[in-house]
Design a protein around this motif. Structure first.
Motif, PDB file in Angstrom:
ATOM      1  N   ILE A  17       0.837  -1.305   0.045  1.00  0.00           N
ATOM      2  CA  ILE A  17       0.005  -0.164   0.016  1.00  0.00           C
ATOM      3  C   ILE A  17       0.789   1.272   0.022  1.00  0.00           C
ATOM      4  N   GLN A  18       2.001   1.488   0.825  1.00  0.00           N
ATOM      5  CA  GLN A  18       2.742   2.490   1.023  1.00  0.00           C
ATOM      6  C   GLN A  18       3.464   2.694  -0.430  1.00  0.00           C
ATOM      7  N   GLN A  19       4.027   1.455  -1.118  1.00  0.00           N
ATOM      8  CA  GLN A  19       4.601   1.536  -2.278  1.00  0.00           C
ATOM      9  C   GLN A  19       3.799   2.308  -3.554  1.00  0.00           C
ATOM     10  N   VAL A  20       2.502   1.688  -3.689  1.00  0.00           N
ATOM     11  CA  VAL A  20       1.728   2.100  -4.618  1.00  0.00           C
ATOM     12  C   VAL A  20       1.190   3.619  -4.401  1.00  0.00           C
ATOM     13  N   TYR A  21       1.079   3.818  -3.074  1.00  0.00           N
ATOM     14  CA  TYR A  21       0.883   5.321  -2.651  1.00  0.00           C
ATOM     15  C   TYR A  21       1.933   6.368  -3.014  1.00  0.00           C
ATOM     16  N   ASP A  22       3.257   5.824  -3.253  1.00  0.00           N
ATOM     17  CA  ASP A  22       4.149   6.607  -3.178  1.00  0.00           C
ATOM     18  C   ASP A  22       4.595   6.600  -4.751  1.00  0.00           C
TER      19      ASP A  22
END
Length: 229
Positions: free
Chosen positions: A120-125
């Motif tokens: 989730i953090q990666q796609v958000y970034d």
């Protein structure tokens, strides 16, 4: 805080994902919405404007397009939302559909809570995230998207119209066969097709009889050889 919504037609699974993320990511994510069918998902996304949507690919309702339909329709109402597919399915067809619709990533439901939070953090970034076993399907999806207009692919019907074994199966038997070959349990097939488990068992028995196979392992190999899963 990353504002997250969860779309899945299984209420218990949604509850499990929400509980897991609330436990491992209490300081990172905020759950702002959840839904279990196409129309209510589109409405929820439009209303809550989440940063990231965890999206199952098989969601009932709407025009039958599942997660890809939700993604496409939601763009008009929440253009900044990023979608991460989270599904039990690892089929090329399902992966390709949501990737071509614009999903930033695709992970299977075998993923653990900490890895899901990291995804989730990666796609958000702004990064793309995919389960390792899906890499080939993802590449095919991007290649297909880039060449579709110049070289249209033949329809499934035209590719398999001369396959007597496949054509011996009814339409419903083919649906059951594909899901079983992809690794779905009888319970998951029943939920996916909105039929009873006993009906799934009956279809499966007929499939094995018609194809002269003994078990689901042989069925998986049979389907893989024809590249129909």
């Amino acid at each position: 805080m990353i504002r997250v919504a969860v779309v899945d037609d299984h209420e218990m699974f949604r509850a499990g994902v929400i509980g897991a993320l609330s436990s491992v990511g209490a300081d990172t994510v905020e759950i702002v919405g959840q839904a279990g069918d196409v129309d209510s998902s589109v409405a929820m996304i439009a209303d809550t404007q989440p940063d990231v949507v965890l999206l199952d690919v098989h969601v009932p309702g709407g025009q039958g397009g599942g997660g890809a339909e939700i993604l496409t329709r939601s763009r008009a109402f929440s253009a900044a939302t990023t979608f991460l597919a989270l599904s039990v399915s690892d089929s090329a067809e399902d992966v390709g559909a949501v990737i071509r619709a614009g999903a930033r990533g695709y992970v299977t439901k075998a993923i653990g809570p900490a890895d899901l939070l990291a995804s989730i953090q990666q796609v958000y970034d702004g990064y793309a995230v995919f389960s390792p076993q899906l890499a080939g399907f993802v590449l095919q999806a991007f290649q297909g998207a880039g060449t579709a207009s110049a070289s249209p692919q033949p329809s499934e019907a035209s590719v398999y119209e001369d396959d007597d074994e496949l054509n011996s199966l009814s339409e419903r038997e083919q649906e059951v066969m594909r899901l079983i070959a992809r690794g779905y349990t009888y319970k998951e097939v029943a939920a996916e097709l909105f039929i009873s488990i006993k009906t799934v068992e009956s279809h499966m028995s007929k499939v094995l009889h018609k194809l002269q196979l003994s078990n689901r392992a042989q069925l998986t190999r049979w389907a893989a050889q024809r590249r129909i899963v």
